[in-house]
Write a protein that holds these residues in place. Structure first.
Motif, PDB file in Angstrom:
ATOM      1  N   GLU A  35       0.824  -1.209   0.000  1.00 54.90           N
ATOM      2  CA  GLU A  35       0.000   0.000   0.000  1.00 54.90           C
ATOM      3  C   GLU A  35       0.857   1.258   0.000  1.00 54.90           C
ATOM      4  O   GLU A  35       0.546   2.239  -0.683  1.00 54.90           O
ATOM      5  N   LYS A  67       1.230   9.222  -5.866  1.00 53.69           N
ATOM      6  CA  LYS A  67       1.506  10.585  -5.401  1.00 53.69           C
ATOM      7  C   LYS A  67       2.505  11.279  -6.311  1.00 53.69           C
ATOM      8  O   LYS A  67       2.435  12.501  -6.520  1.00 53.69           O
ATOM      9  N   ASP A  75      -6.657   5.054  -5.692  1.00 52.09           N
ATOM     10  CA  ASP A  75      -7.846   5.039  -4.842  1.00 52.09           C
ATOM     11  C   ASP A  75      -8.790   6.175  -5.235  1.00 52.09           C
ATOM     12  O   ASP A  75      -8.363   7.277  -5.591  1.00 52.09           O
ATOM     13  N   ASP A  76     -10.078   5.868  -5.175  1.00 49.20           N
ATOM     14  CA  ASP A  76     -11.114   6.839  -5.529  1.00 49.20           C
ATOM     15  C   ASP A  76     -12.054   6.980  -4.332  1.00 49.20           C
ATOM     16  O   ASP A  76     -12.701   6.001  -3.932  1.00 49.20           O
ATOM     17  N   PRO A  77     -12.141   8.179  -3.735  1.00 45.96           N
ATOM     18  CA  PRO A  77     -13.020   8.351  -2.572  1.00 45.96           C
ATOM     19  C   PRO A  77     -14.479   8.026  -2.864  1.00 45.96           C
ATOM     20  O   PRO A  77     -15.253   7.743  -1.950  1.00 45.96           O
ATOM     21  N   GLU A  78     -14.873   8.069  -4.133  1.00 45.92           N
ATOM     22  CA  GLU A  78     -16.249   7.744  -4.490  1.00 45.92           C
ATOM     23  C   GLU A  78     -16.447   6.250  -4.768  1.00 45.92           C
ATOM     24  O   GLU A  78     -17.565   5.813  -5.045  1.00 45.92           O
ATOM     25  N   ASP A  79     -15.352   5.502  -4.714  1.00 48.24           N
ATOM     26  CA  ASP A  79     -15.433   4.054  -4.941  1.00 48.24           C
ATOM     27  C   ASP A  79     -14.564   3.333  -3.913  1.00 48.24           C
ATOM     28  O   ASP A  79     -13.543   2.734  -4.243  1.00 48.24           O
ATOM     29  N   PRO A  80     -14.932   3.378  -2.633  1.00 41.92           N
ATOM     30  CA  PRO A  80     -14.125   2.746  -1.576  1.00 41.92           C
ATOM     31  C   PRO A  80     -14.013   1.235  -1.733  1.00 41.92           C
ATOM     32  O   PRO A  80     -13.075   0.623  -1.227  1.00 41.92           O
ATOM     33  N   ARG A 139     -13.201  -0.392  -4.331  1.00 45.80           N
ATOM     34  CA  ARG A 139     -11.999  -0.707  -5.103  1.00 45.80           C
ATOM     35  C   ARG A 139     -10.815  -0.901  -4.165  1.00 45.80           C
ATOM     36  O   ARG A 139     -10.071  -1.880  -4.271  1.00 45.80           O
ATOM     37  N   THR A 140     -10.646   0.025  -3.229  1.00 39.37           N
ATOM     38  CA  THR A 140      -9.540  -0.063  -2.274  1.00 39.37           C
ATOM     39  C   THR A 140      -9.720  -1.272  -1.362  1.00 39.37           C
ATOM     40  O   THR A 140      -8.767  -2.009  -1.090  1.00 39.37           O
TER      41      THR A 140
END
Length: 236
Positions: A84, A92, A108-113, A115-116
């Motif tokens: 990770e 980054k 990572d996408d905050p709107e698609d947790p 996935r993470t």
């Protein structure tokens, strides 16, 4: 491209890792800029003990490359926390991360947790599987050792297991001697030693091609006595 000797526990050696990554980059139109190989360390080593992985990420930061590729996340780093951290640093720094077995690992996408979460769950189970495999190997080695059998997996280059003991393999011993001569007398690099051994039809224990890391490990074992004997003497 980060590679790790830790993959060899699963029979996934450096030669195999390099071959599948080179094939993948060709098939998907990428250019492989450099091979980063962690020498003589396991994939379980923490991030600060993985200088080649750190250098690969530095290349991303310095825009020398557009991203990194590895056979799989487990080869890049065995521990989930290191996986990770490496992915986070790559993203980054504006890089892309590719794994041969999955394709691109998307940021990572905050709107698609989910996935993470799915990626991390896969890492957790891979780490658990790795730990169970190591535990089984250690238990098997302990049982074999108690019976007086050779208990360290495939014999190293130059020996073969016979009647529960390591004995010298004449052809491979000659190969070891030739490699030492090329290093000590001719002062050849590891890659040039590989080329000479192949030209002289001296083959590795497995496969048809020598890899510099395989030669390095073979030459690091300069003592002509079987490894198990040296272990007994050091612990006596």
């Amino acid at each position: 491209m980060p590679l790790s000797t830790g993959g060899q526990l699963d029979g996934f050696g450096l030669e195999d890792q390099e071959r599948i990554v080179r094939r993948w980059t060709r098939e998907y139109g990428h250019r492989l800029a450099h091979l980063f190989v962690e020498k003589a360390v396991s994939g379980t080593v923490a991030g600060d003990g993985r200088p080649e992985l750190a250098t690969a990420l530095l290349w991303v930061e310095e825009k020398k490359v557009h991203g990194i590729v590895a056979p799989n996340l487990d080869c890049m780093a065995r521990e989930l926390v290191v996986q990770e951290a490496a992915l986070a640093q790559c993203w980054k720094r504006g890089g892309r991360a590719f794994m041969v077995d999955q394709g691109e690992i998307l940021p990572d996408d905050p709107e698609d947790p989910m996935r993470t979460a799915m990626r991390q769950m896969m890492g957790v189970f891979a780490q658990l599987d790795r730990g169970m495999t190591v535990a089984k190997l250690r238990r098997g080695r302990r049982i074999k050792g108690e019976k007086g059998e050779y208990a360290y997996g495939a014999p190293p280059y130059g020996w073969h297991a016979h009647k529960k003991e390591l004995t010298e393999e004449e052809t491979e011993q000659a190969g070891r001697a030739r490699a030492r001569q090329l290093r000590d007398e001719d002062e050849l690099s590891l890659r040039k030693i590989c080329a000479v051994l192949e030209a002289e039809d001296i083959r590795p224990k497995r496969g048809e091609r020598w890899h510099p890391e395989t030669v390095r490990r073979m030459l690091a074992n300069s003592d002509d006595r079987p490894p198990t004997l040296r272990r007994r003497e050091r612990t006596a």
